[in-house]
Design a protein around this motif. Structure first.
Motif, PDB file in Angstrom:
ATOM      1  N   THR A  30       0.791  -1.264   0.464  1.00 28.75           N
ATOM      2  CA  THR A  30       0.052  -0.534   0.197  1.00 28.75           C
ATOM      3  C   THR A  30       0.680   1.219  -0.285  1.00 28.75           C
ATOM      4  N   HIS A  31       2.224   0.821  -0.248  1.00 25.85           N
ATOM      5  CA  HIS A  31       2.961   2.594  -0.348  1.00 25.85           C
ATOM      6  C   HIS A  31       3.273   2.719  -0.913  1.00 25.85           C
ATOM      7  N   THR A  32       2.941   2.408  -2.179  1.00 23.67           N
ATOM      8  CA  THR A  32       3.479   3.060  -3.811  1.00 23.67           C
ATOM      9  C   THR A  32       3.901   4.205  -3.851  1.00 23.67           C
ATOM     10  N   ALA A  33       2.840   5.707  -3.173  1.00 30.30           N
ATOM     11  CA  ALA A  33       2.844   6.290  -3.272  1.00 30.30           C
ATOM     12  C   ALA A  33       4.522   7.210  -2.527  1.00 30.30           C
ATOM     13  N   HIS A  34       5.203   5.902  -1.716  1.00 23.77           N
ATOM     14  CA  HIS A  34       6.716   6.547  -0.871  1.00 23.77           C
ATOM     15  C   HIS A  34       7.592   6.398  -1.995  1.00 23.77           C
ATOM     16  N   TYR A  47      19.039  24.716 -14.439  1.00 22.13           N
ATOM     17  CA  TYR A  47      19.201  23.714 -13.778  1.00 22.13           C
ATOM     18  C   TYR A  47      18.054  23.029 -12.882  1.00 22.13           C
ATOM     19  N   VAL A  48      16.889  21.855 -12.684  1.00 19.11           N
ATOM     20  CA  VAL A  48      16.599  22.021 -11.421  1.00 19.11           C
ATOM     21  C   VAL A  48      16.244  20.533 -11.145  1.00 19.11           C
ATOM     22  N   LEU A  49      16.561  19.658  -9.944  1.00 21.72           N
ATOM     23  CA  LEU A  49      16.302  18.489  -9.888  1.00 21.72           C
ATOM     24  C   LEU A  49      14.626  18.521  -9.440  1.00 21.72           C
ATOM     25  N   VAL A  50      13.484  17.873  -9.505  1.00 21.29           N
ATOM     26  CA  VAL A  50      12.545  17.755  -9.122  1.00 21.29           C
ATOM     27  C   VAL A  50      12.897  16.255  -8.312  1.00 21.29           C
ATOM     28  N   ILE A  51      11.739  16.352  -7.229  1.00 17.09           N
ATOM     29  CA  ILE A  51      12.046  15.067  -6.969  1.00 17.09           C
ATOM     30  C   ILE A  51      10.349  15.028  -6.733  1.00 17.09           C
ATOM     31  N   CYS A  52       9.789  14.107  -7.431  1.00 23.52           N
ATOM     32  CA  CYS A  52       8.152  13.314  -7.453  1.00 23.52           C
ATOM     33  C   CYS A  52       7.708  12.209  -6.935  1.00 23.52           C
ATOM     34  N   GLN A  53       6.551  11.731  -6.774  1.00 26.59           N
ATOM     35  CA  GLN A  53       6.233  10.303  -6.793  1.00 26.59           C
ATOM     36  C   GLN A  53       6.434  10.123  -7.949  1.00 26.59           C
ATOM     37  N   TYR A  54       6.783   8.635  -7.746  1.00 28.90           N
ATOM     38  CA  TYR A  54       7.081   7.804  -9.596  1.00 28.90           C
ATOM     39  C   TYR A  54       5.665   8.038  -9.888  1.00 28.90           C
ATOM     40  N   ALA A  55       4.883   7.997  -9.640  1.00 29.01           N
ATOM     41  CA  ALA A  55       3.466   7.854 -10.756  1.00 29.01           C
ATOM     42  C   ALA A  55       2.883   8.677 -10.799  1.00 29.01           C
ATOM     43  N   ALA A  56       3.093  10.131 -10.317  1.00 30.73           N
ATOM     44  CA  ALA A  56       3.373  11.589 -11.012  1.00 30.73           C
ATOM     45  C   ALA A  56       3.400  11.778 -12.057  1.00 30.73           C
ATOM     46  N   THR A 115       8.558  18.565  -3.945  1.00 31.03           N
ATOM     47  CA  THR A 115       7.073  18.713  -4.817  1.00 31.03           C
ATOM     48  C   THR A 115       6.251  18.685  -3.195  1.00 31.03           C
ATOM     49  N   ARG A 116       5.314  19.213  -2.800  1.00 26.92           N
ATOM     50  CA  ARG A 116       4.991  19.392  -1.933  1.00 26.92           C
ATOM     51  C   ARG A 116       3.828  17.950  -1.668  1.00 26.92           C
ATOM     52  N   GLU A 117       3.488  17.200  -2.454  1.00 26.63           N
ATOM     53  CA  GLU A 117       3.240  16.005  -2.251  1.00 26.63           C
ATOM     54  C   GLU A 117       4.371  14.945  -1.854  1.00 26.63           C
ATOM     55  N   ALA A 118       5.450  15.157  -2.270  1.00 30.30           N
ATOM     56  CA  ALA A 118       6.667  14.520  -1.616  1.00 30.30           C
ATOM     57  C   ALA A 118       7.054  14.598  -0.012  1.00 30.30           C
ATOM     58  N   VAL A 119       7.113  16.143   0.013  1.00 27.25           N
ATOM     59  CA  VAL A 119       6.874  16.619   1.787  1.00 27.25           C
ATOM     60  C   VAL A 119       6.202  16.578   2.459  1.00 27.25           C
ATOM     61  N   ALA A 120       5.678  16.096   1.875  1.00 25.24           N
ATOM     62  CA  ALA A 120       3.710  15.752   2.880  1.00 25.24           C
ATOM     63  C   ALA A 120       4.453  14.202   3.212  1.00 25.24           C
ATOM     64  N   LEU A 121       4.732  13.191   2.640  1.00 23.90           N
ATOM     65  CA  LEU A 121       5.253  12.270   2.945  1.00 23.90           C
ATOM     66  C   LEU A 121       5.500  11.424   4.416  1.00 23.90           C
ATOM     67  N   LYS A 122       6.359  12.303   4.638  1.00 21.26           N
ATOM     68  CA  LYS A 122       7.313  12.219   5.787  1.00 21.26           C
ATOM     69  C   LYS A 122       8.398  11.167   5.661  1.00 21.26           C
ATOM     70  N   TRP A 123       8.780  10.668   4.700  1.00 23.83           N
ATOM     71  CA  TRP A 123       9.616   9.566   4.151  1.00 23.83           C
ATOM     72  C   TRP A 123       9.007   9.152   3.172  1.00 23.83           C
ATOM     73  N   PHE A 124      10.117   8.707   2.070  1.00 22.67           N
ATOM     74  CA  PHE A 124      10.272   8.660   0.619  1.00 22.67           C
ATOM     75  C   PHE A 124      11.206   7.477   0.529  1.00 22.67           C
ATOM     76  N   TRP A 125      10.847   6.326  -0.975  1.00 18.58           N
ATOM     77  CA  TRP A 125      12.012   6.029  -1.113  1.00 18.58           C
ATOM     78  C   TRP A 125      12.479   6.715  -2.740  1.00 18.58           C
ATOM     79  N   MET A 126      13.750   7.230  -2.554  1.00 15.36           N
ATOM     80  CA  MET A 126      14.419   7.287  -4.209  1.00 15.36           C
ATOM     81  C   MET A 126      14.832   6.505  -4.464  1.00 15.36           C
ATOM     82  N   GLY A 127      14.136   6.322  -5.985  1.00 12.81           N
ATOM     83  CA  GLY A 127      14.585   5.618  -7.245  1.00 12.81           C
ATOM     84  C   GLY A 127      13.565   4.610  -6.959  1.00 12.81           C
ATOM     85  N   GLY A 128      13.151   4.350  -6.262  1.00 10.10           N
ATOM     86  CA  GLY A 128      12.197   3.650  -5.638  1.00 10.10           C
ATOM     87  C   GLY A 128      11.370   2.759  -6.567  1.00 10.10           C
ATOM     88  N   GLY A 129      11.003   3.554  -7.855  1.00  7.88           N
ATOM     89  CA  GLY A 129       9.541   2.937  -8.548  1.00  7.88           C
ATOM     90  C   GLY A 129      10.739   2.699  -9.860  1.00  7.88           C
TER      91      GLY A 129
END
Length: 134
Positions: free
Chosen positions: A19-23, A50-59, A120-134
């Motif tokens: 259920t943690h695919t958003a992370h 240049y910008v490096l944007v971190i966002c959810q994989y499915a976003a 992204t705001r959505e990534a910040v709201a997660l509190k934790w996430f896996w980089m490159g996890g997608g």
């Protein structure tokens, strides 16, 4: 292999829960195609090329929101016209980051002084996430 799995399988492998695919997050290196080297307005803190944007994989990245976020790095009286910003996938990703395509991380960038990192705001709201996890 890992990248042959669907997102639920990847999430379960990393977090123990499908259920943690958003992370699962990714990074995208984008270049402002309207800004060239030597432009007097270029400033990595307030008008980055240049910008490096971190966002959810499915976003899907919302370019209008990215443009607004970059414009808001400057005070109102000094903001760039929206027509001066055109963010697209960077052509020279490898030279800027030191990483090959599909392996970019915000850590240890080759030219970190040229890249502004945005979560992204959505990534910040997660509190934790896996980089490159997608």
């Amino acid at each position: 292999t890992y990248y042959g799995w669907n997102l639920q399988q990847r999430a379960e492998s990393l977090t123990g829960s499908a259920t943690h695919t958003a992370h699962l997050c990714k990074s995208l290196v984008l270049e402002n195609k309207k800004l060239q080297n030597g432009d007097p307005l270029m400033d990595v803190s307030t008008n980055p090329r240049y910008v490096l944007v971190i966002c959810q994989y499915a976003a899907t990245l919302n370019n209008a929101k990215l443009t607004a976020a970059v414009r808001h790095l400057r005070p109102i009286h000094d903001r760039l016209n929206v027509n001066r910003l055109d963010f697209r996938i960077a052509d020279d990703n490898d030279a800027i980051t030191g990483y090959a395509h599909n392996s970019v991380t915000p850590f240890g960038l080759l030219q970190q002084d040229k890249v502004h990192i945005i979560l992204t705001r959505e990534a910040v709201a997660l509190k934790w996430f896996w980089m490159g996890g997608g």
